[in-house]
Design an enzyme around this catalytic site. Structure first.
Site, PDB file in Angstrom:
ATOM      1  N   GLN A   1       0.825  -1.222   0.000  1.00 17.94           N
ATOM      2  CA  GLN A   1       0.000   0.000   0.000  1.00 17.94           C
ATOM      3  C   GLN A   1       0.852   1.262   0.000  1.00 17.94           C
ATOM      4  O   GLN A   1       0.307   2.370  -0.020  1.00 17.94           O
ATOM      5  CB  GLN A   1      -0.938   0.011   1.213  1.00 17.94           C
ATOM      6  CG  GLN A   1      -2.002  -1.061   1.193  1.00 17.94           C
ATOM      7  CD  GLN A   1      -3.032  -0.874   0.076  1.00 17.94           C
ATOM      8  OE1 GLN A   1      -3.158   0.202  -0.512  1.00 17.94           O
ATOM      9  NE2 GLN A   1      -3.782  -1.920  -0.204  1.00 17.94           N
TER      10      GLN A   1
ATOM     11  N   SER B   1       3.044  -4.561  -5.392  1.00 21.12           N
ATOM     12  CA  SER B   1       2.136  -5.105  -6.398  1.00 21.12           C
ATOM     13  C   SER B   1       1.669  -4.032  -7.379  1.00 21.12           C
ATOM     14  O   SER B   1       1.321  -2.929  -6.982  1.00 21.12           O
ATOM     15  CB  SER B   1       0.925  -5.702  -5.681  1.00 21.12           C
ATOM     16  OG  SER B   1       0.036  -6.257  -6.612  1.00 21.12           O
TER      17      SER B   1
ATOM     18  N   HIS C   1      -1.122  -3.773  -9.271  1.00 20.63           N
ATOM     19  CA  HIS C   1      -2.517  -3.335  -9.348  1.00 20.63           C
ATOM     20  C   HIS C   1      -2.944  -2.459  -8.166  1.00 20.63           C
ATOM     21  O   HIS C   1      -4.090  -2.027  -8.094  1.00 20.63           O
ATOM     22  CB  HIS C   1      -3.462  -4.536  -9.519  1.00 20.63           C
ATOM     23  CG  HIS C   1      -3.691  -5.358  -8.285  1.00 20.63           C
ATOM     24  ND1 HIS C   1      -4.820  -5.228  -7.516  1.00 20.63           N
ATOM     25  CD2 HIS C   1      -2.946  -6.324  -7.694  1.00 20.63           C
ATOM     26  CE1 HIS C   1      -4.771  -6.096  -6.509  1.00 20.63           C
ATOM     27  NE2 HIS C   1      -3.639  -6.774  -6.600  1.00 20.63           N
TER      28      HIS C   1
ATOM     29  N   CYS D   1      -9.884  -9.404   0.859  1.00 20.69           N
ATOM     30  CA  CYS D   1      -9.298 -10.735   0.798  1.00 20.69           C
ATOM     31  C   CYS D   1      -9.938 -11.686   1.790  1.00 20.69           C
ATOM     32  O   CYS D   1      -9.797 -12.888   1.676  1.00 20.69           O
ATOM     33  CB  CYS D   1      -7.800 -10.665   1.065  1.00 20.69           C
ATOM     34  SG  CYS D   1      -7.020  -9.398   0.075  1.00 20.69           S
TER      35      CYS D   1
HETATM   36  C1  LIG Z   1      -3.352  -6.186  -1.916  1.00 20.41           C
HETATM   37  C2  LIG Z   1      -2.372  -6.466  -0.850  1.00 20.41           C
HETATM   38  C3  LIG Z   1      -1.588  -7.635  -0.850  1.00 20.41           C
HETATM   39  C4  LIG Z   1      -1.764  -8.693  -1.909  1.00 20.41           C
HETATM   40  O1  LIG Z   1      -1.341  -8.234  -3.173  1.00 20.41           O
HETATM   41  P1  LIG Z   1      -1.594  -9.079  -4.504  1.00 20.41           P
HETATM   42  O2  LIG Z   1      -0.689  -8.442  -5.500  1.00 20.41           O
HETATM   43  O3  LIG Z   1      -3.039  -8.863  -4.842  1.00 20.41           O
HETATM   44  O4  LIG Z   1      -1.253 -10.486  -4.246  1.00 20.41           O
HETATM   45  C5  LIG Z   1      -0.679  -7.808   0.149  1.00 20.41           C
HETATM   46  N1  LIG Z   1      -0.516  -6.903   1.118  1.00 20.41           N
HETATM   47  C6  LIG Z   1      -1.225  -5.768   1.178  1.00 20.41           C
HETATM   48  C7  LIG Z   1      -0.998  -4.778   2.264  1.00 20.41           C
HETATM   49  C8  LIG Z   1      -2.184  -5.500   0.186  1.00 20.41           C
HETATM   50  O5  LIG Z   1      -2.898  -4.389   0.248  1.00 20.41           O
END
Ligand SMILES: *Cc1c(COP(=O)(O)O)cnc(C)c1O
Length: 384
Positions: free
Chosen positions: A181, A201, A203, A328
């Site tokens: 984040q 990540s 996205h 999630c």
């Molecule tokens: C979205 C998220 C993840 C997982 O990321 P993905 O790329 O969707 O596997 C892990 N940690 C945090 C803090 C997230 O917000």
């Protein structure tokens, strides 16, 4: 998706930035080479991967060779936690993490607990912050890894990462952070902050889904080693085998480049909209802010509307996307583990909504959201 959707759930995923999409498209059509091939198509793909790796490294302050591409943060986190536990098992079998981590970290830890690794889950205070003294005391001789998230996905709370890294290093443990984040949204430098391992990540910062990265320190004062999860072909320095996702990698690079350009402006504009939203809700009776008032990312607001059920609020909002906790774990009917760890009662956790703004949020979205959510809350509380 209807055009008029008001999307305030950017912490679960972001739309792709049009500038990123444009850069990716040719890698699905004309430039489809395998980056490992040595003919001209492969060389071209490999060149694009190299450029993207440099852009990602530039965003996080690492060397390009320290970036390993993965399918996302979940894979990066699993690779790191399981890989480090296996690699350093001679040194010790203890890991320190925090109870408010993302399920990717908590579940990876749980999985290695069944293999004999001991994990300490630190609590947090009412604002969601870890206590540095607690942390220091939890790190032992046999602690191999301290893993603390940078920015919490549910509350936006920012941990004191540099101080935590210092404590881990003082006691000879590696420091890892789930910065999913934080990367692309706030200034961050792995070198200055003394981070050894970091997951992120695409996205979550306007890049494509299915691509992410793992930063692994590879030089001074030491090199992080880990046992790979996925074998076959030795791609990505043997840490993550498998044909490279060239369009995804190119998109991650483009998203990193745009993020560097837009970060300051995003922060100011999104921060103002977030504050407007937050102040409107907090001026209603019986509402509380979940999270630290200032040590918090500018895009996130987690609000408890006492006496109104979050699911019922969401069900009543036709065209507004907000979250009742972490997406999630939304299939489980359990209160948010982040909020209950912060000391909220179950009923308060069930009455909490997360608003997460993004680059494409605008003033009219915020006004409509304030109006509709407060109306819904009043309704549910039986005030009209
Ligand atoms: C979205 C998220 C993840 C997982 O990321 P993905 O790329 O969707 O596997 C892990 N940690 C945090 C803090 C997230 O917000």
């Amino acid at each position: 998706m209807k055009e008029e959707l008001i999307y305030l759930d950017n912490n679960s995923t972001t739309p792709i930035d049009p500038r990123v999409l444009e850069v990716i498209m040719p890698f699905f059509t004309t430039s489809y080479g395998n980056a490992s091939s040595n003919h001209i198509a492969g060389v071209e793909a490999n060149r694009a991967v190299k450029a993207a790796r440099e852009k990602v490294a530039n965003l996080i302050g690492s060397d390009p060779g320290e970036v390993i591409f993965t399918s996302g943060a979940t894979e990066a986190i699993n690779t790191a936690i399981k890989g480090v536990a296996e690699q350093y098992k001679e040194k010790g079998s203890h890991i320190v993490s925090v109870a408010t981590e993302h399920p990717a970290v908590l579940d990876a830890c749980q999985s290695i607990e069944s293999k004999g690794i001991e994990v300490t889950y630190l609590p947090v205070d009412q604002y969601g912050l870890v206590d540095l003294q607690d942390l220091g005391q939890s790190i032992r001789q046999d602690t191999v890894l301290v893993s603390v998230m940078f920015v919490n996905n549910e509350t936006g709370v920012i941990q004191p990462i540099q101080e935590i890294a210092e404590q881990a290093h003082q006691k000879g443990a590696l420091f890892m952070t789930d910065a999913t984040q934080a990367v692309g949204k706030m200034p961050l430098n792995v070198r200055e902050m003394d981070i050894d391992i970091m997951a992120f990540s695409g996205h979550k910062f306007y890049g494509p889904k299915g691509i992410g990265g793992l930063y692994l320190r590879s030089k001074r004062p030491f090199k992080v080693k880990l046992e790979a999860l996925i074998h076959g072909g030795g791609h990505e320095r043997g840490v993550r085998s498998g044909t490279l996702n060239v369009p995804g990698i190119v998109g991650l690079g483009a998203a990193a480049e745009v993020a560097l350009e837009e970060m300051e402006a995003d922060k100011d504009r999104i921060g103002m909209l977030r504050d407007q939203l937050e102040q409107a809700f907090l001026s209603m009776p019986d509402t509380l802010l979940n999270g630290h008032p200032t040590e918090r990312l500018y895009n996130t607001s987690n609000i408890c509307f006492k006496g109104a059920d979050a699911d019922a609020i969401i069900a009543g909002l036709e065209n507004i996307a907000v979250s009742n906790g972490s997406a999630c774990s939304s299939t489980k009917v359990e209160p948010s583990h982040v909020l209950t760890t912060m000391g909220l009662r179950e009923t308060e956790a069930y009455s909490s909504l997360r608003f997460s703004l993004g680059r494409f949020s605008n003033h009219s979205d915020i006004e409509k959201c304030i109006k509709e959510v407060s109306m819904k809350v009043d309704n549910l509380r039986g005030m009209i």
